[in-house]
Design a protein around this motif. Structure first.
Motif, mmCIF file in Angstrom:
data_model
loop_
_atom_site.group_PDB
_atom_site.id
_atom_site.type_symbol
_atom_site.label_atom_id
_atom_site.label_comp_id
_atom_site.label_asym_id
_atom_site.label_seq_id
_atom_site.Cartn_x
_atom_site.Cartn_y
_atom_site.Cartn_z
ATOM 1 N N MET A 1 0.830 -1.200 0.000
ATOM 2 C CA MET A 1 0.000 0.000 0.000
ATOM 3 C C MET A 1 0.875 1.265 0.000
ATOM 4 N N SER B 1 -3.786 3.590 -2.500
ATOM 5 C CA SER B 1 -3.176 4.609 -1.654
ATOM 6 C C SER B 1 -4.081 5.075 -0.521
ATOM 7 N N GLN B 2 -3.433 5.540 0.518
ATOM 8 C CA GLN B 2 -4.118 6.195 1.639
ATOM 9 C C GLN B 2 -3.390 7.511 1.870
ATOM 10 N N SER B 3 -4.149 8.608 1.860
ATOM 11 C CA SER B 3 -3.556 9.923 2.118
ATOM 12 C C SER B 3 -3.758 10.291 3.578
ATOM 13 N N LEU C 1 -4.100 12.841 5.558
ATOM 14 C CA LEU C 1 -4.366 14.272 5.592
ATOM 15 C C LEU C 1 -4.458 14.776 7.028
ATOM 16 N N LEU D 1 -9.461 12.937 -5.944
ATOM 17 C CA LEU D 1 -10.285 13.719 -5.020
ATOM 18 C C LEU D 1 -9.471 14.922 -4.543
ATOM 19 N N ASN E 1 -9.622 18.134 -2.003
ATOM 20 C CA ASN E 1 -10.381 18.600 -0.838
ATOM 21 C C ASN E 1 -10.087 20.030 -0.407
ATOM 22 N N HIS F 1 -15.294 19.553 -0.177
ATOM 23 C CA HIS F 1 -14.925 20.520 0.869
ATOM 24 C C HIS F 1 -14.605 21.873 0.195
ATOM 25 N N VAL G 1 -7.969 5.421 -6.560
ATOM 26 C CA VAL G 1 -8.385 6.774 -6.180
ATOM 27 C C VAL G 1 -7.238 7.395 -5.374
ATOM 28 N N THR H 1 -6.200 10.838 -3.166
ATOM 29 C CA THR H 1 -6.790 11.995 -2.489
ATOM 30 C C THR H 1 -5.744 13.063 -2.211
ATOM 31 N N PHE I 1 -14.926 -0.183 0.667
ATOM 32 C CA PHE I 1 -14.627 1.238 0.870
ATOM 33 C C PHE I 1 -14.308 1.486 2.342
ATOM 34 N N VAL J 1 -11.650 7.105 6.184
ATOM 35 C CA VAL J 1 -10.723 7.331 7.294
ATOM 36 C C VAL J 1 -10.925 8.736 7.865
ATOM 37 N N VAL K 1 -10.793 0.775 -1.802
ATOM 38 C CA VAL K 1 -10.739 2.240 -1.890
ATOM 39 C C VAL K 1 -10.666 2.819 -0.480
ATOM 40 N N VAL K 2 -9.678 3.661 -0.242
ATOM 41 C CA VAL K 2 -9.575 4.338 1.051
ATOM 42 C C VAL K 2 -9.741 5.830 0.811
ATOM 43 N N LEU K 3 -10.770 6.416 1.402
ATOM 44 C CA LEU K 3 -10.996 7.853 1.235
ATOM 45 C C LEU K 3 -10.755 8.555 2.570
ATOM 46 N N SER K 4 -9.925 9.589 2.529
ATOM 47 C CA SER K 4 -9.570 10.312 3.754
ATOM 48 C C SER K 4 -10.021 11.752 3.665
ATOM 49 N N PHE K 5 -10.513 12.232 4.780
ATOM 50 C CA PHE K 5 -10.943 13.636 4.806
ATOM 51 C C PHE K 5 -10.316 14.351 5.994
#
Lengths: 98, 119, 122
Positions: free
Chosen positions: A1, A94-96, A98, B6, B8, B41, B114, B116, C8, C11, C118-122
């Motif tokens: 990853m 990927s993992q961001s 943030l 994405l 933000n 956002h 994806v 981000t 999904f 995070v 899918v990993v979505l981070s905010f």
């Protein structure tokens, strides 16, 4: 990853949490303000060096150059360009952080 | 490979939009497909045509528009986030469209990867 | 793409109210329920504060969106994971949280993250 980090290690705990969560064999890419972590003398540099036997550490070269620190990159960290970033993101999910 | 992107954060305040743009450009140069760029956002502020940066600065909004024209990119602005921030069809820059959050989930399903960019 | 079910993970690493990320992240989670995907939520670092019981937002004139986490199971979103080290570092325990969660160590969280599509981070 592929773990993407964009925060200075002295500002936020993203790098620390990421290094603890990331599974062996993962890749950590430092972009934007996270590139400071991979520079000689930064307090986070030792942690990155210690993580190198289980994680591959890369830095986005253009971000390092923009910040005037291209000559201070620590040993063992690979500098890549945006094309290299794309290659990593194509190869891995990927993992961001943030 | 099909990428979903994405974004933000808004332009100028944060580097996220610049990083996302340079990533997209590099991906397209390498022959990959960008399935959709989704702005969420404060990222919705990348879509206002009212932006007027100084002449010696990059024009982040126009740069997205140009990339979309050249590569037929789908630039989608989240409607709920956009309405909160005063981004409407009447001030939307060319190449962008306003749609629902479902478009982000759909990109997650349809794209291979994806990536981000945010704060 | 009909019939495709992906894993999904959303995070959450940011506290509520100080910034809008927690609220707008929850909005994506609710929308994702309509797509019949395999959805899980992960709360790490300051994100665990999103689940703190007893939020009272009247004084800051902001909507208290924390009850929404309790409504998630009505959308068939039942996989909520919380980082153990994050709770400990903030003086919180599972009893302080307003929903049932699974508490995982950082390493377990990392393993779960690896399983996602899918990993979505905010």
């Amino acid at each position: 990853m592929l773990h993407i980090i964009n925060k200075s290690p002295l500002e936020k705990s993203s790098l620390e949490t990421c290094l603890a969560v990331a599974q062996d064999g993962g890749i950590v890419l430092l972009i934007e303000d996270a590139v400071y972590a991979a520079t000689r003398g930064n307090t986070a540099a030792a942690r990155l060096t210690a993580a190198q036997d289980r994680l591959k550490i890369c830095v986005l070269g253009p971000d390092l150059e923009a910040r005037g620190l291209a000559d201070r990159l620590i040993e063992g960290v690979t500098s890549i360009d945006y094309g290299g970033f794309v290659d990593l993101a194509a190869e891995h999910k990927s993992q961001s952080w943030l | 490979m099909k990428f979903g992107i994405l974004v933000n954060e808004g332009p100028y305040q944060h580097q996220a939009s610049d990083s996302a743009y340079l990533f997209c450009k590099a991906a397209l140069e390498r022959g990959h497909e960008v399935h959709r760029v989704f702005f969420y956002h404060d990222g919705v502020n990348n879509a206002t045509r009212l932006t007027e940066p100084p002449l010696d600065d990059r024009n982040i909004v126009k740069r997205w528009t140009k990339l979309a024209e050249e590569h037929k990119l789908d630039l989608v602005v989240c409607v709920a986030a956009a309405l909160r921030r005063g981004i409407l069809d009447e001030n939307l820059a060319p190449g962008f469209r306003i749609s629902g959050l479902g478009q982000l989930v759909e990109t997650g399903i349809e794209a291979d990867r994806v990536v981000t960019f945010g704060d | 793409m009909e019939g495709v079910i992906k894993k999904f993970m959303f995070v959450n690493r940011k506290a509520p109210y100080g910034t809008v990320y927690a609220l707008e992240s929850l909005e994506v989670v609710l929308i994702s329920a309509a797509f019949d995907q395999d959805v899980s939520l992960a709360f790490l670092d300051d994100g665990v504060y999103q689940l703190k019981k007893g939020q009272q937002t009247k004084g800051i004139e902001t909507k208290n969106f924390s009850p929404t986490y309790r409504a998630l199971d009505g959308y068939d979103i039942e996989k909520l994971y919380v980082e153990r080290e994050a709770l400990e570092a903030r003086g919180l325990s599972e009893e302080d949280l307003l929903v049932d969660v699974t508490v995982l160590s950082r390493k377990e969280m990392g393993a779960l993250m690896e399983e996602q599509d899918v990993v979505l981070s905010f």
